[in-house]
Design an enzyme around this catalytic site. Structure first.
Site, mmCIF file in Angstrom:
data_model
loop_
_atom_site.group_PDB
_atom_site.id
_atom_site.type_symbol
_atom_site.label_atom_id
_atom_site.label_comp_id
_atom_site.label_asym_id
_atom_site.label_seq_id
_atom_site.Cartn_x
_atom_site.Cartn_y
_atom_site.Cartn_z
ATOM 1 C CG HIS A 127 1.916 -7.553 -0.445
ATOM 2 N ND1 HIS A 127 1.944 -6.199 -0.715
ATOM 3 C CD2 HIS A 127 2.184 -8.158 -1.628
ATOM 4 C CE1 HIS A 127 2.209 -5.986 -1.990
ATOM 5 N NE2 HIS A 127 2.371 -7.169 -2.572
ATOM 6 C CG ASP A 140 1.600 -5.156 -5.358
ATOM 7 O OD1 ASP A 140 2.758 -5.606 -5.355
ATOM 8 O OD2 ASP A 140 0.597 -5.843 -5.084
ATOM 9 C CD GLU A 194 3.586 -10.442 -8.617
ATOM 10 O OE1 GLU A 194 3.746 -9.488 -7.818
ATOM 11 O OE2 GLU A 194 2.972 -11.483 -8.315
ATOM 12 C CG HIS A 251 5.802 -7.699 -5.548
ATOM 13 N ND1 HIS A 251 4.798 -8.132 -4.716
ATOM 14 C CD2 HIS A 251 6.965 -7.901 -4.859
ATOM 15 C CE1 HIS A 251 5.322 -8.577 -3.575
ATOM 16 N NE2 HIS A 251 6.631 -8.451 -3.640
#
Length: 239
Positions: free
Chosen positions: A135, A142, A204, A207
């Site tokens: 990130h 996200d 995830e 993500h």
């Protein structure tokens, strides 16, 4: 703990970090980490590298071909290293409490176990330019899906949950109608994002990234003959 993707070389293309247009996407508001007190300063979390944003716009176009009034909802995008550190520390504390532990009175083995749980989902807040958190490159985002009323859809588990339910295909084999629906929505989200050249974090459902080390590593995993390198390294910029 190092991540396997951190060995990928970075050849930063120097694209700018730019704001995500507020008129085009849905946004989680107020921003969840800023609300906790994460130290963004004057930097907006809702920005991405230019090429990443272009592909996110492409993904939304694919989504709206299937559901004309739905939009991608942005939960989080760019994170300065200080924010990554804040959130890793916060998640460690909350995970310890959820396991009935107090962070100040844990044994070394307990601390190691909680740290392992956290690091499955959160990248280390590394200041080394060779190993930036995804990130912090402006290449990761996200997201979830929002309906025609701009309400986030239920994809089976909250974003950032430290749980097996966070795995993208967790509900794939379920015969329960609600859980099968969660899987359909997760599949749709992944379908439109991969069609726009993103890669999905293996643990995830929310993500996705394009151009960072994780993206390059996943690209090479799918095609071992490739030697793809990362296009985006760490970026520190106030917007």
């Amino acid at each position: 703990m190092s991540k396997p993707y951190q060995t990928i070389p970075i050849e930063d293309c120097q694209e700018p970090l730019i704001p995500i247009p507020t008129t085009e996407f849905s946004f989680c508001s107020p921003h969840p980490y800023a609300q906790l007190g994460a130290p963004y300063g004057d930097t907006s979390p809702f920005c991405l590298r230019e090429g990443v944003l272009q592909r996110l716009q492409t993904a939304q176009n694919y989504l709206q071909q299937k559901h004309p009034h739905w939009r991608i909802q942005i939960f989080d995008a760019y994170r300065p290293i200080a924010v990554q550190q804040f959130m890793v520390d916060h998640t460690f504390t909350e995970t310890a409490k959820a396991n009935g532990l107090h962070p100040d009175s844990m044994t070394p083995s307990q601390r190691q176990e909680i740290q392992a749980q956290v690091e499955k989902f959160w990248a280390p807040p590394s200041h080394n330019p060779a190993t930036p958190p995804p990130h912090s490159t402006g290449a990761a985002v996200d997201i979830t899906l929002a309906n025609e009323s701009d309400e986030p859809l239920n994809l089976g588990s909250p974003i950032d949950e430290i749980s097996p339910r966070s795995a993208p295909d967790y509900f794939a084999a379920s015969t329960s109608p609600p859980e099968s629906h969660y899987h359909q929505l997760r599949f749709l989200l992944r379908e439109v994002m991969l069609a726009a050249e993103f890669q999905q974090h293996p643990a995830e459902w929310w993500h996705f990234s394009f151009g960072d080390q994780l993206w390059a590593w996943l690209t090479n995993q799918k095609s071992p003959a490739n030697s793809t390198v990362a296009r985006y390294g760490r970026v520190e910029k106030s917007l």
